[in-house]
Design a protein around this motif. Sequence first.
Motif, PDB file in Angstrom:
ATOM      1  N   ALA A 167      11.248  14.554   0.738  1.00  0.00           N
ATOM      2  CA  ALA A 167      11.700  13.461   1.593  1.00  0.00           C
ATOM      3  C   ALA A 167      10.538  12.570   2.005  1.00  0.00           C
ATOM      4  O   ALA A 167      10.683  11.359   2.144  1.00  0.00           O
ATOM      5  CB  ALA A 167      12.391  14.033   2.827  1.00  0.00           C
ATOM      6  N   SER A 168       9.355  13.172   2.175  1.00  0.00           N
ATOM      7  CA  SER A 168       8.191  12.396   2.578  1.00  0.00           C
ATOM      8  C   SER A 168       7.462  11.769   1.390  1.00  0.00           C
ATOM      9  O   SER A 168       6.630  10.887   1.557  1.00  0.00           O
ATOM     10  CB  SER A 168       7.211  13.282   3.356  1.00  0.00           C
ATOM     11  OG  SER A 168       6.776  14.361   2.548  1.00  0.00           O
ATOM     12  N   ASP A 169       7.764  12.238   0.171  1.00  0.00           N
ATOM     13  CA  ASP A 169       7.128  11.702  -1.034  1.00  0.00           C
ATOM     14  C   ASP A 169       8.164  11.630  -2.156  1.00  0.00           C
ATOM     15  O   ASP A 169       8.233  12.494  -3.020  1.00  0.00           O
ATOM     16  CB  ASP A 169       5.952  12.578  -1.453  1.00  0.00           C
ATOM     17  CG  ASP A 169       5.221  12.007  -2.672  1.00  0.00           C
ATOM     18  OD1 ASP A 169       5.484  10.844  -3.028  1.00  0.00           O
ATOM     19  OD2 ASP A 169       4.398  12.720  -3.264  1.00  0.00           O
ATOM     20  N   PRO A 170       8.985  10.569  -2.135  1.00  0.00           N
ATOM     21  CA  PRO A 170      10.058  10.448  -3.129  1.00  0.00           C
ATOM     22  C   PRO A 170       9.624   9.790  -4.429  1.00  0.00           C
ATOM     23  O   PRO A 170      10.465   9.388  -5.232  1.00  0.00           O
ATOM     24  CB  PRO A 170      11.077   9.567  -2.402  1.00  0.00           C
ATOM     25  CG  PRO A 170      10.227   8.650  -1.565  1.00  0.00           C
ATOM     26  CD  PRO A 170       9.027   9.479  -1.138  1.00  0.00           C
ATOM     27  N   ALA A 171       8.322   9.678  -4.681  1.00  0.00           N
ATOM     28  CA  ALA A 171       7.819   8.894  -5.811  1.00  0.00           C
ATOM     29  C   ALA A 171       8.399   9.319  -7.145  1.00  0.00           C
ATOM     30  O   ALA A 171       8.537   8.503  -8.060  1.00  0.00           O
ATOM     31  CB  ALA A 171       6.295   8.971  -5.865  1.00  0.00           C
ATOM     32  N   LEU A 172       8.767  10.595  -7.291  1.00  0.00           N
ATOM     33  CA  LEU A 172       9.203  11.113  -8.581  1.00  0.00           C
ATOM     34  C   LEU A 172      10.718  11.153  -8.746  1.00  0.00           C
ATOM     35  O   LEU A 172      11.214  11.660  -9.750  1.00  0.00           O
ATOM     36  CB  LEU A 172       8.628  12.520  -8.793  1.00  0.00           C
ATOM     37  CG  LEU A 172       7.108  12.649  -8.664  1.00  0.00           C
ATOM     38  CD1 LEU A 172       6.677  14.090  -8.895  1.00  0.00           C
ATOM     39  CD2 LEU A 172       6.398  11.719  -9.632  1.00  0.00           C
ATOM     40  N   GLU A 173      11.462  10.605  -7.818  1.00  0.00           N
ATOM     41  CA  GLU A 173      12.910  10.775  -7.843  1.00  0.00           C
ATOM     42  C   GLU A 173      13.573  10.141  -9.064  1.00  0.00           C
ATOM     43  O   GLU A 173      14.627  10.596  -9.512  1.00  0.00           O
ATOM     44  CB  GLU A 173      13.536  10.235  -6.556  1.00  0.00           C
ATOM     45  CG  GLU A 173      13.429   8.732  -6.388  1.00  0.00           C
ATOM     46  CD  GLU A 173      14.089   8.232  -5.104  1.00  0.00           C
ATOM     47  OE1 GLU A 173      14.417   7.036  -5.051  1.00  0.00           O
ATOM     48  OE2 GLU A 173      14.286   9.038  -4.169  1.00  0.00           O
ATOM     49  N   HIS A 207       0.102   9.253  -9.938  1.00  0.00           N
ATOM     50  CA  HIS A 207       1.078   9.524  -8.895  1.00  0.00           C
ATOM     51  C   HIS A 207       1.302   8.220  -8.134  1.00  0.00           C
ATOM     52  O   HIS A 207       0.673   7.938  -7.121  1.00  0.00           O
ATOM     53  CB  HIS A 207       0.545  10.620  -7.960  1.00  0.00           C
ATOM     54  CG  HIS A 207       1.501  10.997  -6.883  1.00  0.00           C
ATOM     55  ND1 HIS A 207       1.095  11.573  -5.705  1.00  0.00           N
ATOM     56  CD2 HIS A 207       2.848  10.889  -6.800  1.00  0.00           C
ATOM     57  CE1 HIS A 207       2.138  11.806  -4.926  1.00  0.00           C
ATOM     58  NE2 HIS A 207       3.216  11.390  -5.576  1.00  0.00           N
ATOM     59  N   LEU A 208       2.222   7.406  -8.654  1.00  0.00           N
ATOM     60  CA  LEU A 208       2.450   6.042  -8.175  1.00  0.00           C
ATOM     61  C   LEU A 208       3.844   5.934  -7.560  1.00  0.00           C
ATOM     62  O   LEU A 208       4.694   6.812  -7.771  1.00  0.00           O
ATOM     63  CB  LEU A 208       2.279   5.063  -9.343  1.00  0.00           C
ATOM     64  CG  LEU A 208       0.921   5.114 -10.059  1.00  0.00           C
ATOM     65  CD1 LEU A 208       0.928   4.180 -11.273  1.00  0.00           C
ATOM     66  CD2 LEU A 208      -0.222   4.767  -9.118  1.00  0.00           C
ATOM     67  N   ARG A 236       0.831  -1.208   0.000  1.00  0.00           N
ATOM     68  CA  ARG A 236       0.000   0.000   0.000  1.00  0.00           C
ATOM     69  C   ARG A 236       0.867   1.262   0.000  1.00  0.00           C
ATOM     70  O   ARG A 236       1.845   1.360   0.732  1.00  0.00           O
ATOM     71  CB  ARG A 236      -0.919  -0.019   1.216  1.00  0.00           C
ATOM     72  CG  ARG A 236      -1.909   1.131   1.261  1.00  0.00           C
ATOM     73  CD  ARG A 236      -2.975   0.866   2.292  1.00  0.00           C
ATOM     74  NE  ARG A 236      -3.850   2.020   2.449  1.00  0.00           N
ATOM     75  CZ  ARG A 236      -4.981   1.996   3.147  1.00  0.00           C
ATOM     76  NH1 ARG A 236      -5.369   0.880   3.748  1.00  0.00           N
ATOM     77  NH2 ARG A 236      -5.740   3.073   3.255  1.00  0.00           N
ATOM     78  N   PHE A 237       0.474   2.252  -0.831  1.00  0.00           N
ATOM     79  CA  PHE A 237       1.262   3.479  -0.944  1.00  0.00           C
ATOM     80  C   PHE A 237       0.412   4.738  -0.806  1.00  0.00           C
ATOM     81  O   PHE A 237       0.957   5.836  -0.770  1.00  0.00           O
ATOM     82  CB  PHE A 237       2.026   3.509  -2.275  1.00  0.00           C
ATOM     83  CG  PHE A 237       1.141   3.371  -3.490  1.00  0.00           C
ATOM     84  CD1 PHE A 237       0.573   4.481  -4.091  1.00  0.00           C
ATOM     85  CD2 PHE A 237       0.879   2.105  -4.027  1.00  0.00           C
ATOM     86  CE1 PHE A 237      -0.239   4.339  -5.204  1.00  0.00           C
ATOM     87  CE2 PHE A 237       0.067   1.962  -5.146  1.00  0.00           C
ATOM     88  CZ  PHE A 237      -0.498   3.085  -5.740  1.00  0.00           C
ATOM     89  N   ASP A 238      -0.922   4.596  -0.742  1.00  0.00           N
ATOM     90  CA  ASP A 238      -1.775   5.759  -0.526  1.00  0.00           C
ATOM     91  C   ASP A 238      -3.079   5.297   0.105  1.00  0.00           C
ATOM     92  O   ASP A 238      -3.136   4.206   0.678  1.00  0.00           O
ATOM     93  CB  ASP A 238      -2.006   6.539  -1.833  1.00  0.00           C
ATOM     94  CG  ASP A 238      -2.766   5.751  -2.900  1.00  0.00           C
ATOM     95  OD1 ASP A 238      -3.235   4.630  -2.607  1.00  0.00           O
ATOM     96  OD2 ASP A 238      -2.886   6.257  -4.031  1.00  0.00           O
TER      97      ASP A 238
END
Length: 361
Positions: free
Chosen positions: A286-292, A249-250, A194-196
């Motif tokens: 830092a709290s949402d690195p999904a786009l790195e 936004h995955l 789970r991610f959201d």
Amino acid sequence: MDSPITIRLGSRARRRIAADGLRAADIAIIPAAAGGPKGLILNGIDQWLFGDWLPSAPRERRLIGASIGAWRMAVSALADPVAGHKRLAHHYAHQTYPAKVDAAYVTRTVRGLLDEVLDGHAGEMLAHPHYRVTAITARGTGPLAAAGGVRWREMTGFLLAAAGNAVSRERLAGAMERVLFHDARDPSAWLRERFDAFPPRFATLTEANLRDALLASGSIPFVLQAVHDIAGAPPGAYWDGGLIDYHLHLPYQRDPDLVLYPHFTDHIVPGWLDKSLPWRRARESASDPALENVMLVSPSPSFIARLPNRKLPDRSDFKHYGQDHAARIRDWTYAIGESERMAEALARWVEQPDVKVAGEF
């Protein structure tokens, strides 16, 4: 001359490309947003990407999309993806509707469009040696599960969903759930944890449910009818996957390689109901690195300014052009043709990537 594309890079993608350049072998995931006619502007990139660049370095890749994005990814996995993308652009642009139309009529038309686009090739998508396609849908729960196809009940359910979403995405999760129709050969491990707010549910794509899954993924509430009780999936009513995953936004950061995201805009909005909520736009942190590890490619403002009406094709064009179908088809076809300039610019950048000209998220 201004570039026809804008590029944004996540921090990990920027470091990797700066150090090693960009190779087709680096690309592991291709996301594709919902957005209806806006997706037509990516036709040139889609043809180059799946007809030229990615085949130069075969490897397992995950293609994931919602609505028109799911359709784009489906034809990308055909044996002849260039022909598939040409069919998709042609048949999508040539949709015509009478002045007064109901959801049943639109649903029949769109189902016919998908039949024309797949043209007997659906099995190729499910057997592609390297590509694993996932189509995202939204399954109604709560009041939407009890609507039973009754319009006023559906409308009440969606009004409650929209009101809840205005407060938080978590409340939207009380009205619908994410169901991912995925390739049986792909465990989708990166999406299982789970991610959201939306615990993922999975159903296997088969020839028996492929058309229904793709239709459901693009079934805009009140514009199309919901698709009910899809074979091999939890029972219920399924709607446009963009309701939950408009721009996808995955948790891309879970993959060690890169994500190449051709998009019709330079930002990522989580759900369709978040379009008017700019604070919901995804940003790497830092709290949402999904786009790195994401490289996002979109049309530049100067490119859009040269298109008919100085904008991308969109659903409002059906109303704007009314019954002048020839004018709308002409202008959409022109925009599709112009998309080749975006492909050419991306091919040049990939050959000699310059991270200094790329923006951040």
